[in-house]
Design a protein around this motif. Structure first.
Motif, PDB file in Angstrom:
ATOM      1  N   LEU A 154       9.216  21.505  30.726  1.00  0.00           N
ATOM      2  CA  LEU A 154       8.784  20.818  29.454  1.00  0.00           C
ATOM      3  C   LEU A 154       9.928  20.332  28.473  1.00  0.00           C
ATOM      4  O   LEU A 154      11.017  20.677  28.692  1.00  0.00           O
ATOM      5  CB  LEU A 154       8.211  22.280  28.635  1.00  0.00           C
ATOM      6  N   ILE A 155       9.694  19.324  27.953  1.00  0.00           N
ATOM      7  CA  ILE A 155      10.487  18.766  26.775  1.00  0.00           C
ATOM      8  C   ILE A 155      10.117  19.140  25.434  1.00  0.00           C
ATOM      9  O   ILE A 155       8.947  19.262  25.123  1.00  0.00           O
ATOM     10  CB  ILE A 155      10.277  17.124  26.935  1.00  0.00           C
ATOM     11  N   ASN A 177      -0.668  30.038  25.014  1.00  0.00           N
ATOM     12  CA  ASN A 177      -2.060  30.246  25.461  1.00  0.00           C
ATOM     13  C   ASN A 177      -2.643  28.835  26.009  1.00  0.00           C
ATOM     14  O   ASN A 177      -3.352  28.801  27.056  1.00  0.00           O
ATOM     15  CB  ASN A 177      -2.802  30.735  24.578  1.00  0.00           C
ATOM     16  N   SER A 178      -2.238  27.513  25.322  1.00  0.00           N
ATOM     17  CA  SER A 178      -3.038  26.489  25.880  1.00  0.00           C
ATOM     18  C   SER A 178      -2.156  26.037  27.174  1.00  0.00           C
ATOM     19  O   SER A 178      -2.679  25.201  28.084  1.00  0.00           O
ATOM     20  CB  SER A 178      -2.772  25.479  24.664  1.00  0.00           C
ATOM     21  N   ILE A 179      -0.780  26.253  27.346  1.00  0.00           N
ATOM     22  CA  ILE A 179      -0.007  25.881  28.603  1.00  0.00           C
ATOM     23  C   ILE A 179      -0.499  26.675  29.510  1.00  0.00           C
ATOM     24  O   ILE A 179      -0.900  26.216  30.615  1.00  0.00           O
ATOM     25  CB  ILE A 179       1.305  25.991  28.230  1.00  0.00           C
ATOM     26  N   LYS A 180      -0.843  28.205  29.435  1.00  0.00           N
ATOM     27  CA  LYS A 180      -1.308  28.798  30.558  1.00  0.00           C
ATOM     28  C   LYS A 180      -2.877  28.610  31.048  1.00  0.00           C
ATOM     29  O   LYS A 180      -3.100  28.174  32.198  1.00  0.00           O
ATOM     30  CB  LYS A 180      -1.244  30.313  30.153  1.00  0.00           C
ATOM     31  N   GLN A 181      -3.579  27.996  30.101  1.00  0.00           N
ATOM     32  CA  GLN A 181      -4.976  27.826  30.468  1.00  0.00           C
ATOM     33  C   GLN A 181      -4.717  26.351  31.107  1.00  0.00           C
ATOM     34  O   GLN A 181      -5.870  26.084  31.951  1.00  0.00           O
ATOM     35  CB  GLN A 181      -5.921  27.875  29.384  1.00  0.00           C
ATOM     36  N   ALA A 182      -3.928  25.221  30.680  1.00  0.00           N
ATOM     37  CA  ALA A 182      -3.831  24.125  31.247  1.00  0.00           C
ATOM     38  C   ALA A 182      -3.504  24.118  32.979  1.00  0.00           C
ATOM     39  O   ALA A 182      -3.977  23.466  33.476  1.00  0.00           O
ATOM     40  CB  ALA A 182      -2.782  23.242  30.451  1.00  0.00           C
ATOM     41  N   LEU A 228       2.387  17.932  29.784  1.00  0.00           N
ATOM     42  CA  LEU A 228       2.105  18.499  28.713  1.00  0.00           C
ATOM     43  C   LEU A 228       3.442  18.250  27.853  1.00  0.00           C
ATOM     44  O   LEU A 228       4.579  18.549  28.239  1.00  0.00           O
ATOM     45  CB  LEU A 228       1.844  19.983  28.814  1.00  0.00           C
ATOM     46  N   ALA A 229       3.246  17.898  26.340  1.00  0.00           N
ATOM     47  CA  ALA A 229       4.356  17.789  25.342  1.00  0.00           C
ATOM     48  C   ALA A 229       4.019  19.042  24.447  1.00  0.00           C
ATOM     49  O   ALA A 229       3.062  18.935  23.592  1.00  0.00           O
ATOM     50  CB  ALA A 229       4.256  16.527  24.696  1.00  0.00           C
ATOM     51  N   GLY A 230       4.952  20.109  24.652  1.00  0.00           N
ATOM     52  CA  GLY A 230       4.910  21.085  23.331  1.00  0.00           C
ATOM     53  C   GLY A 230       5.626  20.651  22.199  1.00  0.00           C
ATOM     54  O   GLY A 230       6.924  20.637  22.020  1.00  0.00           O
ATOM     55  N   LEU A 231       4.959  20.154  21.288  1.00  0.00           N
ATOM     56  CA  LEU A 231       5.378  19.197  20.174  1.00  0.00           C
ATOM     57  C   LEU A 231       6.154  20.282  19.160  1.00  0.00           C
ATOM     58  O   LEU A 231       7.085  19.842  18.393  1.00  0.00           O
ATOM     59  CB  LEU A 231       4.500  18.438  19.599  1.00  0.00           C
ATOM     60  N   ILE A 282       0.130  11.686  28.528  1.00  0.00           N
ATOM     61  CA  ILE A 282       0.476  12.820  27.837  1.00  0.00           C
ATOM     62  C   ILE A 282      -0.543  13.517  27.145  1.00  0.00           C
ATOM     63  O   ILE A 282      -1.177  13.206  26.320  1.00  0.00           O
ATOM     64  CB  ILE A 282       1.780  12.414  26.856  1.00  0.00           C
ATOM     65  N   VAL A 283      -0.499  15.070  27.263  1.00  0.00           N
ATOM     66  CA  VAL A 283      -1.431  15.803  26.488  1.00  0.00           C
ATOM     67  C   VAL A 283      -0.564  16.433  25.462  1.00  0.00           C
ATOM     68  O   VAL A 283       0.608  17.533  25.780  1.00  0.00           O
ATOM     69  CB  VAL A 283      -1.963  16.850  27.210  1.00  0.00           C
ATOM     70  N   GLY A 284      -0.468  16.006  24.028  1.00  0.00           N
ATOM     71  CA  GLY A 284       0.284  16.403  23.023  1.00  0.00           C
ATOM     72  C   GLY A 284      -0.306  17.834  22.553  1.00  0.00           C
ATOM     73  O   GLY A 284      -1.447  17.687  22.063  1.00  0.00           O
TER      74      GLY A 284
END
Length: 396
Positions: A268-269, A230-235, A247-250, A218-220
């Motif tokens: 996404l959770i 932006n971090s999700i798009k670049q991931a 990916l965990a969008g905390l 998991i990348v938190g």
């Protein structure tokens, strides 16, 4: 004749001086209106506050309700200067929204000094109702502990037992990483590492490469707003999810999911304290809101509505604007509105249920803004610290 005119002028002057200025209850909405959190709260929170004032009738105790707003630009020193001017020179009685934890903590400390009420909605750190609590401060929509219990707990229980954090480099990010790490390790998981990322970064490549090389399941993402999208798009560009990591969008809200689109956000959770399509009451509020803004409300927008409405109810119940009396009523009265049904603890934490959601696939979405499927209800007394366990010195 001349002396008669002078007498009339003098009498009129005395009359004018004797007329008291119209009494007002004044509420300040202080948030980010132009930066990384502009959609997260911004103009939508301002509109939600207007709705609350209108729904209350526009006046309380025979006094007109006035609202002022300002953009703090995510700068604690600027926010404090604005709040000081509002309190000292402009007669503001309460400040709310306060997106950005460093801003919220700074304004909360000033509010304590000035004996004024502040209700934090958009900021996350659990310190607000923890070690930094004050007799006049309140925390409304969510906090880092609740997000950690929801999203962090669910992912560990489903097998995501190794984590690496991309952490916003200020108070909010530190608190979210800490609270989530505590939940992860308490459930038998491991934190393999973390990296701190400056607020409003445009390039996440070096940080994502570190996360990728960690091999964590998991990348938190301990960030929010545009930083999260932006971090999700670049991931995706680095193939992180295709490579087997999740990916965990905390801290994600409806605004960020809308900004990403379902194609990018599907699966996404996340944890929110409000969803417009949850029941008849939330749907009615959502429809009113979108007619005014063109945007469905998130928990920040609905939370701002609730905070303003609850403050006005407390003023009415107290029969005065006096801070001590209103703060007492805020802690006595139940919260029951379109946002939540809850209660306020001694430390100022408003406790209510939250919801664990999964973002739908495009094929599952049947109408505009139909983004979430509910996985679980997280009871408020499980999501938030109790007053006793919060670290708030008022409860000792």
């Amino acid at each position: 004749m001349k002396s008669g005119l002078l007498a009339l002028v003098a009498a009129a002057g005395i009359g004018l001086l004797a007329q008291p200025a119209a009494a007002q209850v004044k509420i300040g909405i202080l948030n980010d209106q132009s930066g990384v959190y502009a959609d997260y709260g911004g103009k939508y929170s301002i509109e939600a506050a207007k709705m609350a004032i209108e729904d209350f009738g526009g006046e309380v105790l025979g006094q007109k309700i006035e609202m002022v707003t300002a953009d703090h630009q995510n700068k604690p020193d600027l926010a404090t200067a604005i709040a000081r001017r509002w309190y000292d020179a402009e007669g503001v009685d309460m400040i709310t929204e306060l997106t950005t934890s460093s801003v919220a903590l700074a304004v909360q400390e000033l509010s304590k000094e000035k004996k004024k009420i502040d209700i934090v909605v958009g900021a996350a750190t659990s310190r607000i109702s923890g070690d930094a609590c004050t007799p006049y401060s309140f925390h409304w929509a969510y906090d880092t502990r609740a997000l950690a219990v929801g999203t962090g707990g669910a992912l560990v229980e489903s097998g995501g037992d190794t984590w690496f954090f991309l952490t916003a480099d200020y108070a909010f990010g530190y608190a979210l990483e800490k609270d989530t790490s505590n939940i992860v390790t308490s459930k038998g998981g491991k934190v393999l590492g973390s990296v701190r990322v400056p607020l409003n970064s445009s390039d996440f490549s070096s940080f994502l490469l570190q996360a990728q090389s960690s091999k964590a399941k998991i990348v938190g993402l301990a960030n929010a707003g545009l930083d999260t999208t932006n971090s999700i798009k670049q991931a995706a560009e680095f193939g992180i999810v295709k490579g087997g990591q999740k990916l965990a969008g905390l801290l994600m809200t409806l605004s960020e999911v809308n900004g990403l689109g379902l194609e990018a956000a599907q699966g996404l959770i996340l944890t929110e304290g409000f969803y417009w399509d949850h029941d008849d009451k939330t749907r009615a509020f959502g429809e009113r809101f979108i007619q005014r803004t063109g945007h469905m409300p998130s928990m920040i927008h609905a939370g701002t509505y609730s905070a303003v409405l609850s403050y006005l109810k407390a003023v009415k119940a107290a029969g005065t604007k006096d801070t001590e009396a209103v703060a007492k009523k805020l802690k006595e009265l139940p919260v029951d509105d379109a946002f939540a049904q809850g209660k306020v603890l001694e430390n100022g934490r408003m406790v209510h249920d939250l919801y664990l959601f999964e973002v739908k696939k495009p094929s599952e979405s049947k109408k505009p803004w139909d983004y979430y499927k509910q996985l679980a209800v997280i009871p408020g007394d499980k999501a938030f610290f109790s007053a006793k366990d919060s670290g708030c010195p008022l409860t000792k």
